[in-house]
Design an enzyme around this catalytic site. Structure first.
Site, PDB file in Angstrom:
ATOM      1  N   TYR A 197      -9.904  12.081   6.015  1.00  0.00           N
ATOM      2  CA  TYR A 197      -9.913  10.285   5.999  1.00  0.00           C
ATOM      3  C   TYR A 197      -9.780   9.792   7.131  1.00  0.00           C
ATOM      4  CZ  TYR A 197      -7.561   5.596   5.135  1.00  0.00           C
ATOM      5  OH  TYR A 197      -7.833   4.222   4.950  1.00  0.00           O
TER       6      TYR A 197
ATOM      7  N   GLY B  14      -3.917  -4.268  -3.827  1.00  0.00           N
ATOM      8  CA  GLY B  14      -4.018  -4.499  -2.376  1.00  0.00           C
ATOM      9  C   GLY B  14      -4.875  -5.199  -1.280  1.00  0.00           C
TER      10      GLY B  14
ATOM     11  N   GLY C  49      -7.999  -5.917  -0.866  1.00  0.00           N
ATOM     12  CA  GLY C  49      -9.141  -6.276  -1.691  1.00  0.00           C
ATOM     13  C   GLY C  49      -8.832  -7.865  -2.649  1.00  0.00           C
TER      14      GLY C  49
END
Length: 250
Positions: A150, A17, A19
Site C-alpha cells: 500500500y 470517506g 472523497g
C-alpha cells in the site's frame, strides 16, 4: 459567492470517506461535481447528501473503458474540468510474508494504474490553469509494518505528481498531492472487528498522533479545497500533509 462558482469538478471515489467530504466541500463552494463510485446504492446516497450540484457516475477507475465513458459524459454536457481530485483507491495491509500476487495487483491496479489513466483520460478536458489533486498518503514515507505494498503504491502517486507538475506546467495546470494520515473513514477501521475492537483500534492509532485523535474526513476535505481554489495558485508538485503531526514524529 463560493470559491468554485461556475466551475466543474470531478471526484473519483466520491461515495464515502475523504472523497465524499471533498465533493460536499466543492459543491458547497459552488462547483458542479461529477462524483464517481463503483456501487450504485452508496453513490446514490452520496449524491443525495451532496445536493443538486452533484452528478453521479457509476464506474471503476481501473477500467479504461469506464474512464472513456466518464470523459464522454462530461463532453456531452458541454463542460470542461477545473478541478480533478483523483481520490479512488484503497487496499488491505499485509506483512511481506503474507503478500500475494492478487494483493499486489489489486492495490496497484486501483491506486496507481487507475489514477494514471484517470488523469490521462481527463487531460483533454482540463482547462488551462486547472487544479489536479492526487490522494496520496503518509504511508508513502512512514514505514509502518504491513503497509509495504500500500505504501509503495502511494509512494508512486507522490512521485508521479512531481513529474506531472513539470510536464503540465506549460498549461499552468497545477498538480499537488494530498497526503492524509489516520483519517477516520469507513475504510480505516473496516477490518478491526466489532465496535469494541474498533474503539481499541482508534485508541492505538490516536496514541501515535501528537494531536491525540484521528482526523476527520472534513479536515482532509478542507485541505483539498485549499488545493482546488485560488489560494494555492503558486503551488504545484507539493505534498500537503494532513495527519495531526503523526508522520513528523518519526
Amino acid at each position: 459567492m463560493g470559491q468554485l462558482d461556475g466551475r466543474t469538478a470531478v471526484v473519483t471515489g466520491g461515495s464515502a470517506g475523504i472523497g465524499l467530504a471533498a465533493a460536499k466541500r466543492f459543491a458547497a463552494d459552488g462547483a458542479h461535481v461529477y462524483v464517481t463510485g463503483r456501487r450504485t446504492p452508496e453513490l446514490e446516497a452520496a449524491v443525495a447528501e451532496i445536493g443538486p450540484l452533484a452528478t453521479p457516475f457509476r464506474g471503476d477507475v481501473s477500467e479504461i473503458v469506464e474512464l472513456d465513458r466518464l470523459a464522454a459524459t462530461i463532453t456531452a454536457a458541454g463542460e470542461r474540468i477545473d478541478v480533478l481530485l483523483a481520490n479512488a483507491g484503497g487496499g488491505s495491509f499485509r506483512t511481506l510474508e503474507d503478500v500475494t500476487e492478487e494483493h499486489f495487483d489489486q492495490i496497484f491496479r486501483t491506486n496507481v494504474r487507475g489514477l494514471v489513466f484517470t488523469v490521462q483520460k481527463m487531460l483533454p478536458l482540463l482547462v488551462d490553469g486547472a487544479s489536479v489533486i492526487l490522494t496520496g498518503s503518509t504511508a508513502a514515507f512512514t514505514g509502518n509494518p504491513a503497509f509495504g505494498v500500500y505504501g509503495a503504491s502511494k509512494g508512486a502517486v507522490h512521485a508521479i505528481a512531481r513529474v506531472w507538475a513539470n510536464e503540465l506546467s506549460g498549461r499552468r495546470i497545477r498538480v499537488n498531492t494530498l497526503a492524509p494520515g489516520y483519517i477516520e473513514t469507513p475504510g480505516l477501521l473496516a477490518g478491526a472487528g466489532d465496535e469494541q475492537a474498533k474503539e481499541r483500534a482508534r485508541g492505538r492509532l490516536s496514541a501515535g498522533v501528537p494531536l491525540g485523535r484521528l482526523g476527520r474526513a472534513e479536515e482532509a476535505a478542507d485541505a483539498a479545497m485549499f488545493l482546488a481554489g485560488d489560494q494555492s495558485t503558486f503551488m504545484t508538485g507539493a505534498e500537503l500533509v494532513v495527519d495531526g503531526g503523526e508522520s513528523r514524529r518519526r
